[in-house]
Design an enzyme around this catalytic site. Structure first.
Site, PDB file in Angstrom:
ATOM      1  CG  HIS A 274      -6.249  -0.189  12.765  1.00 45.31           C
ATOM      2  ND1 HIS A 274      -6.686   1.185  12.743  1.00 45.31           N
ATOM      3  CD2 HIS A 274      -5.766  -0.493  11.450  1.00 45.31           C
ATOM      4  CE1 HIS A 274      -6.471   1.605  11.704  1.00 45.31           C
ATOM      5  NE2 HIS A 274      -5.903   0.585  10.785  1.00 45.31           N
ATOM      6  CD  GLU A 275      -3.357  -3.049  10.507  1.00 39.73           C
ATOM      7  OE1 GLU A 275      -3.851  -3.191   9.361  1.00 39.73           O
ATOM      8  OE2 GLU A 275      -3.232  -1.822  10.793  1.00 39.73           O
TER       9      GLU A 275
ATOM     10  CG  MET B 294      -0.051  -3.381   4.829  1.00 38.13           C
ATOM     11  SD  MET B 294      -1.041  -2.181   4.149  1.00 38.13           S
ATOM     12  CE  MET B 294      -2.166  -2.893   3.025  1.00 38.13           C
ATOM     13  CD  GLU B 295      -5.078  -2.422   5.174  1.00 33.54           C
ATOM     14  OE1 GLU B 295      -5.534  -1.519   4.729  1.00 33.54           O
ATOM     15  OE2 GLU B 295      -4.086  -2.139   6.067  1.00 33.54           O
ATOM     16  CG  ASN B 296      -0.345  -7.353   3.969  1.00 36.45           C
ATOM     17  OD1 ASN B 296      -0.229  -6.639   3.023  1.00 36.45           O
ATOM     18  ND2 ASN B 296       0.567  -7.527   4.859  1.00 36.45           N
TER      19      ASN B 296
ATOM     20  N   GLY C 130       2.618   1.243  11.591  1.00 33.02           N
ATOM     21  CA  GLY C 130       2.428   0.532  12.435  1.00 33.02           C
ATOM     22  C   GLY C 130       2.276  -1.021  12.300  1.00 33.02           C
TER      23      GLY C 130
ATOM     24  CD  GLU D  83      -5.932   2.670   6.790  1.00 39.43           C
ATOM     25  OE1 GLU D  83      -6.039   2.285   8.107  1.00 39.43           O
ATOM     26  OE2 GLU D  83      -5.588   2.058   6.020  1.00 39.43           O
TER      27      GLU D  83
ATOM     28  CD  GLU E  24      -2.827   1.103   2.513  1.00 37.96           C
ATOM     29  OE1 GLU E  24      -4.087   1.319   2.068  1.00 37.96           O
ATOM     30  OE2 GLU E  24      -2.404   0.800   3.403  1.00 37.96           O
TER      31      GLU E  24
ATOM     32  CG  HIS F  62      -7.969  -2.285   7.826  1.00 41.68           C
ATOM     33  ND1 HIS F  62      -8.843  -1.661   7.149  1.00 41.68           N
ATOM     34  CD2 HIS F  62      -6.919  -1.806   8.636  1.00 41.68           C
ATOM     35  CE1 HIS F  62      -8.407  -0.338   7.091  1.00 41.68           C
ATOM     36  NE2 HIS F  62      -7.056  -0.355   7.878  1.00 41.68           N
TER      37      HIS F  62
END
Length: 850
Positions: free
Chosen positions: A301-302, A269-271, A267, A324, A127, A305
């Site tokens: 948070h992730e 990443m939502e892969n 911090g 986000e 991203e 997502h």
């Protein structure tokens, strides 16, 4: 960056021509330390046979391009960034064979060699537009497809991607191949590859639809002893059922891995199914409680997502804010329910305070901002995107009701699963579930910038009985709008030694003046807290009597959210020149001992440092720094041994120590001649102390080299670089500046920390020679580095601590240069710096009494 941009118009045109079915991606990671082999087979349809388009591929070299069986000349169709595709058929098969570059910037496929054991670790970060650095791809979020990865790598490695890791098949020469199953339909930016001899630990949970979901956590071998796997699994076990209930949908993927990776810019990443997280969240020593809380919030948070962002993805990057903001709100929403953290207190002091700051800069923009190209995305990926958006979503849940909000979200996810959607799609569902028209709400809150200020005015008689009360709203500076707010007012007074709330009133704020007749006839409380419970997105200025009481009693306020709102209001009053810098510092030093929330403590101490360095007049700055340092050391000595408060007080003491006595105390702590009960001087704290001694002129290269020999790790690499750049000599500053600007051999995090160390000074004269050098270097940095690296340098090398008219004048002239003026992203960064300098100059004048 030039040549790598993609405009929205280009993306719209390509979407009209192309529908992508699948990617088959073969990667050979055994070709050395510079490049890896990349072979991509793309199957796609075209609604416009005979037309032309392009596919994105940032490569070292393209060997072969085959479209529908016809070989194309790579020299003619590839420019190293794009591959032109002419005469499309209704159904197309494209094969691209290339070498791609390993990156050291945290973008694309990042390569890291562990100094502890010499092992190599890889991870991807795609991203916004960087999957094209690994394989040929139609790099835009609304061209989803399935992705099937095949990876050749050393046979002792672990290879992880979005799907469950298959058994490795040995192919000889110490190599193996991993053939992953195809993913569901995903946007390319949430695909991933992580490879290397990672250590993994495993568990599982059962989803709401009865499936067993494997869980994994991974870290480098040299950090495995610090991996708190059970805690990480426990946060997931709490988060999974919470989100499944809230969104009325089972977890949408087959497994969930969390991979803690080195030199990560963000911090996390939502892969999809394989979240990458900064390994700074693997703690090799003591860390502030705020960092532990942030780790838990990041995990949530992730996880959010996976539904909002991965299952349903924005159509174009103008809805990045929604992606986000929703996850940030959802993380706080979940944390408040399933963890022991004071999540909404933290939300107020971190997310909203950051949002207020960003919203008052000259570069502020509406939450829903026009995104014309990829550079716009990078620039608008800020605290408006995350923090203000999340604050407004919190407000929206109150406006439509939490139940109606969640029902609307569930319907949105159901209808748009594995496809792309827009803000209008979500608002349509929320209008249907709540019965409210959200068009005006969207116009006022999403389509205009700026933050309003609310001020309470109270009139009383001689007996302190309220005779009139009103809330006065000030238009924001950017859009000049008055907005509707839902707000509360708390009455606070003393009870058994604490300050507690006795009454609460909730009301709507409309227009410039909102009368509060319900308060008339009541005896006013010593403290009237406007925006109690933090319902409104607005700056708050208290009435004078409330401030007089708060100055003396803030530490005794029992409710952590109420304390946080007062801390926030105090900073905003300082930022707006209502308080002087010295008044803010007095408030903090008199009351910080009563703060119990680790994130609030950290952010107030960080704000204290900013005020002392930038807003205090030069004539009394060193005395102020010394006064703060003495106060912090006293607080650390008196604190509960081993407490988070003690630890944070010492960490910040290293940033303020300036007198000979204070530097002696730092030397004593470093050499363990001086001890505070319960305080462990671990390796990371040793680096903090050593950096403080470097700034204070007590150590040089030799002492830093000795410490690096003791800690030759990735942490040691970046923290020693920071300490070297912080050495208080002209030669050390010049060396750091030259290394950052004139070479590109530093990894992203070593570069970032070197820039941080460069800016740390007690003697600001050390930075004066770099005003002109900075201005001369800026355009070359922007043109010659990747976005993330350029961003680190533009921010880190700016000599902010000078806060001088000379710096303001030089920055103004820099902004007028044609090359800067016509580069909006660069101009924005510089205009933000200039705004900070001009505000600091004005604050210093007020602090001096002028």
């Amino acid at each position: 960056m030039p040549g790598e941009n993609l405009t929205q118009l280009e993306a719209i045109d390509r979407k009209q021509k192309v529908w992508v079915e699948s990617y088959e991606i073969e990667l050979d990671l055994t070709r050395g330390d510079k490049v890896f082999g990349s072979r991509t087979t793309v199957r796609f349809e075209s609604a416009m046979p005979g037309s032309s388009t392009f596919i994105d591929a940032i490569t070292a070299r393209v060997y072969k391009v085959t479209l529908n069986g016809e070989e194309l000349d790579p020299e003619l169709v590839s420019d190293g960034v794009r591959i032109r595709l002419d005469n499309l058929a209704a159904e197309n098969t494209l094969v691209v064979e290339a070498d791609a570059l390993y990156m050291h910037t945290g973008e694309g496929l990042h390569r890291f060699v562990d100094p502890v054991d010499g092992e190599t670790y890889l991870y991807s970060q795609f991203e916004v537009p960087d999957s094209r650095r690994v394989f040929a791809v139609f790099e835009q979020p609304n061209l989803k497809a399935t992705f099937q990865f095949t990876v050749i790598a050393p046979n002792h490695w672990v290879v992880v991607s979005n799907q469950q890791t298959p058994p490795a098949q040995d192919v000889g020469n110490d190599k193996a191949v991993w053939r992953f199953a195809p993913t569901p339909r995903l946007a390319s930016y949430v695909t991933t590859l992580v490879a290397g001899p990672y250590h993994g630990e495993f568990s599982s949970l059962v989803s709401s639809d009865g499936r067993t979901i494997p869980l994994g956590v991974y870290v480098r071998q040299s950090l495995k002893q610090y991996l708190e796997a059970e805690h990480l699994f426990e946060v997931c076990r709490k988060g999974f059922p919470f989100f499944e209930r809230a969104f009325d949908r089972a977890y949408p993927f087959d497994k969930y891995d969390q991979l803690f990776v080195p030199e990560f810019n963000a911090g996390a990443m939502e892969n999809a199914g394989a979240v990458t997280i900064t390994e700074t969240y693997v703690f090799r020593g003591t860390v502030p409680g705020s960092v532990r809380e942030r780790r838990d919030t990041t995990i949530l948070h992730e996880l959010a997502h996976m539904w909002f962002g991965d299952l349903v993805t924005m159509d174009w990057w103008n809805d990045l804010w929604l992606n986000e903001s929703f996850a940030e709100w959802a993380a706080a929403f979940a944390s408040a329910e399933v963890t022991d953290w004071e999540a909404w207190t933290t939300f107020a002091v971190s997310e909203k305070l950051n949002a207020y700051h960003q919203d008052q800069l000259p570069s502020t923009h509406p939450i829903v901002a026009p995104i014309n190209d990829l550079e716009d995305v990078q620039v608008n990926f800020d605290f408006i995107t995350y923090a203000k958006g999340a604050s407004v979503i919190k407000q929206l849940t109150a406006w439509v009701g939490t139940d109606a909000f969640l029902k609307g979200v569930a319907q949105y996810l159901q209808k748009q699963a594995f496809s792309n959607a827009t803000l209008a799609d979500l608002l349509g569902e929320l209008e249907q579930t709540s019965g409210r028209d959200l068009k005006e709400w969207s116009k006022l809150w999403l389509e205009s910038a700026g933050v309003n200020t609310l001020r309470l005015e109270v009139e009383t008689d001689d007996e302190d009985v309220i005779t009139a009360a009103r809330v006065v709203q000030t238009e924001d500076a950017s859009a000049g709008l008055l907005r509707p707010h839902r707000a509360a007012l708390g009455f606070y007074g003393e009870d058994a030694g604490s300050i507690v709330r006795s009454e609460r009133f909730e009301f709507d704020v409309q227009g410039a003046v909102t009368e509060l007749p319900e308060l008339v006839g009541l005896t006013r409380a010593p403290l009237l807290l406007l925006n109690d419970d933090d319902l409104a997105y607005a700056k708050i200025h208290l009435d004078p009597a409330s401030w007089d009481f708060a100055r003396k009693n803030l530490a005794r306020i029992a409710d952590p959210l109420a304390r946080t709102l007062l801390w926030t209001a105090a900073w905003e009053s300082t930022h707006d020149f209502v308080f002087t810098a010295s008044e803010f510092i007095d408030l903090v030093l008199a009351n910080i001992h009563g703060e119990t929330e680790p994130t609030t403590l950290q952010i107030i101490l960080r704000t204290l440092a900013k005020v002392a360095r930038l807003f205090v007049h030069e004539s009394k700055r060193n005395d102020t720094l010394a006064r703060i340092a003495d106060g912090l050391f006293h607080l650390a000595s008196a604190a509960t041994p081993g407490s988070d408060f003690q630890f944070q007080a010492v960490k910040f003491f290293t940033h303020f120590a300036i007198t000979d006595q204070q530097l002696d105390q730092l030397e004593g702590l470093f050499a363990e001649r001086l001890a505070l009960p319960g305080l462990a001087i671990d390796q990371d704290l040793r680096w903090d102390i050593l950096a403080g001694l470097a700034v204070g002129g007590r150590v040089g290269e030799e002492e830093i080299d000795d410490e690096f020999a003791r800690d030759n790790t990735s942490n040691g690499q970046r923290l020693s670089a920071l300490a070297r750049a912080a050495i208080a000599t002209p030669e050390a500053k010049a060396k750091a500046f030259a290394r950052l600007v004139e070479s590109d051999d530093l990894s992203n995090v070593v570069l970032r920390d070197t820039a941080l160390g460069f800016g740390r000074v007690n003697n600001t004269a050390l930075l004066e020679p770099f005003i002109d050098r900075y201005c001369d270097a800026v355009e070359g940095i922007w043109k010659g580095r990747t976005f993330k690296i350029a961003n680190y340098l533009i921010e880190g090398l700016y000599p902010m601590r000078l806060t001088s008219p000379a710096l303001a004048s030089a920055t103004t002239a820099l902004l007028a240069r044609p090359g800067v003026r016509t580069t909006p992203a660069l101009a924005r960064k510089l205009s933000e710096n200039l705004d900070e300098i001009n505000r600091a100059i004005k604050a210093q004048a007020k602090d001096a009494g002028n």
